[in-house]
Design an enzyme around this catalytic site. Structure first.
Site, mmCIF file in Angstrom:
data_model
loop_
_atom_site.group_PDB
_atom_site.id
_atom_site.type_symbol
_atom_site.label_atom_id
_atom_site.label_comp_id
_atom_site.label_asym_id
_atom_site.label_seq_id
_atom_site.Cartn_x
_atom_site.Cartn_y
_atom_site.Cartn_z
ATOM 1 N N LYS A 15 85.085 46.157 80.661
ATOM 2 C CA LYS A 15 86.090 46.496 81.662
ATOM 3 C C LYS A 15 85.655 47.817 82.272
ATOM 4 O O LYS A 15 85.690 48.855 81.612
ATOM 5 C CB LYS A 15 87.479 46.614 81.024
ATOM 6 C CG LYS A 15 88.566 47.042 82.005
ATOM 7 C CD LYS A 15 89.908 47.222 81.312
ATOM 8 C CE LYS A 15 90.955 47.747 82.285
ATOM 9 N NZ LYS A 15 92.264 47.993 81.619
ATOM 10 N N TYR A 69 85.358 49.040 77.098
ATOM 11 C CA TYR A 69 86.356 49.542 78.048
ATOM 12 C C TYR A 69 85.965 50.956 78.444
ATOM 13 O O TYR A 69 86.112 51.893 77.660
ATOM 14 C CB TYR A 69 87.732 49.498 77.395
ATOM 15 C CG TYR A 69 88.896 49.944 78.239
ATOM 16 C CD1 TYR A 69 88.803 50.112 79.618
ATOM 17 C CD2 TYR A 69 90.136 50.189 77.646
ATOM 18 C CE1 TYR A 69 89.890 50.514 80.376
ATOM 19 C CE2 TYR A 69 91.234 50.585 78.386
ATOM 20 C CZ TYR A 69 91.109 50.745 79.749
ATOM 21 O OH TYR A 69 92.195 51.143 80.489
#
EC number: 4.3.3.7
Length: 301
Positions: free
Chosen positions: A170, A142
């Site tokens: 992400k 992330y």
């Protein structure tokens, strides 16, 4: 699971789920179960629990573990549950990830360590250690430098993508250039997710796998339709949905996430409660703007 053939084991449309609170400020696990069920039956392939949108900085580990358990129990095999177990302390992230794995979640979201700003070699070692401590659990990196103060360099992602159970990222830098570089230098089965709803369709065009979405709390079916249209080559129809939803994508970030989306859910009648300090209520002006957008998109009761 959707028809879209995603390169990820998680599916293309993932909702970064809010955490409901009751009137006393405690986690409302009953509402969490109902919301999880609603999201899975309205376009979401999976749920990210205890991420940024879930107010993870103000949740205890015990609350997070119980959320992982009840949400996975609710979702079952109808979708994936990705547990936010990242930390800026490698040891804590490892321990939390091992617990989540034992609770039966389908994956783990690992945020770039925040505040202490480790160099790239430190980031590499951090994520490798977490992957090695739970080798059967798929991990999603992330990258959100606007919150963490440090960005995961594309070259570091290339190396991490070689780790067997690091399967996705992400990408919340807002940079299609960075996403394109990652796509060009990682295996085809390494999945790149948009971290911003407004970049979902553009990211699909450069080889992305889907989105970790905030807007899917409200328009999950429409986002799923957009992804499916794109996958089937119906790009004009995908673009039509994208453009229709731009006002919603914008208003959901008129203040710090998750303040607008939680307010929107409240306007729809969901008893998700308020926010844990230091987050606070949306301003009256922004609330009226949000109400107008929801009304225009036929999202109010």
């Amino acid at each position: 699971m959707a028809d879209f053939v995603s390169t990820s084991p998680f599916g293309p449309v993932l909702t970064a789920m809010v955490t409901p609170f009751n009137a006393d400020g405690g986690v409302d696990y009953g509402v969490a179960e109902k919301l999880a069920d609603h999201l899975i039956t309205h376009g979401s392939d999976g749920l990210v629990v205890c991420g940024t949108t879930g107010e993870s900085p103000t949740l205890s580990w015990e609350e997070e573990h119980e959320l992982f358990r009840v949400v996975k129990q609710t979702v079952g095999d109808r979708g994936s549950v990705i547990a936010g177990t990242g930390s800026n302390c490698t040891r804590e992230a490892m321990e939390a990830t091992q617990i989540a794995a034992k609770l039966g979640v389908d994956g783990s979201l690992q945020v770039v360590p925040y505040y202490n700003k480790p160099p790239q070699e430190g980031l590499l070692a951090h994520f490798q250690a977490i992957a090695n401590c739970a080798p059967e659990l798929p991990l999603m990196l992330y990258n959100i430098p606007g919150r963490t103060g440090q960005s995961l360099a594309p070259e570091t992602v290339y190396r991490l993508a070689e780790v067997e159970n690091i399967v996705a990222i992400k990408e919340a830098t807002g940079s299609l250039e960075q996403a394109s570089l990652i796509r060009a230098h990682t295996p085809d089965d390494f999945a790149i997710y948009a971290g911003d709803d407004v970049l979902t369709l553009p990211l699909l065009a450069v080889g992305g796998a889907g989105v970790v979405s905030v807007a899917s709390h409200l328009v999950g079916d429409r986002l799923q339709a957009m992804v499916q249209h794109f996958a089937q080559g119906a790009t004009a129809q995908a673009l039509e949905i994208h453009l229709q939803l731009i006002p919603l994508f914008k208003i959901l970030f008129c203040a710090t996430n998750p303040i607008p989306v939680k307010t929107a859910l409240g306007l729809q009648g969901w008893p998700v409660g308020s926010f844990r300090p230091p987050l606070c209520a949306l301003s009256p002006g922004h609330t009226e703007q949000l109400r107008d957008v929801l009304r225009d998109l036929a999202l109010l009761p």
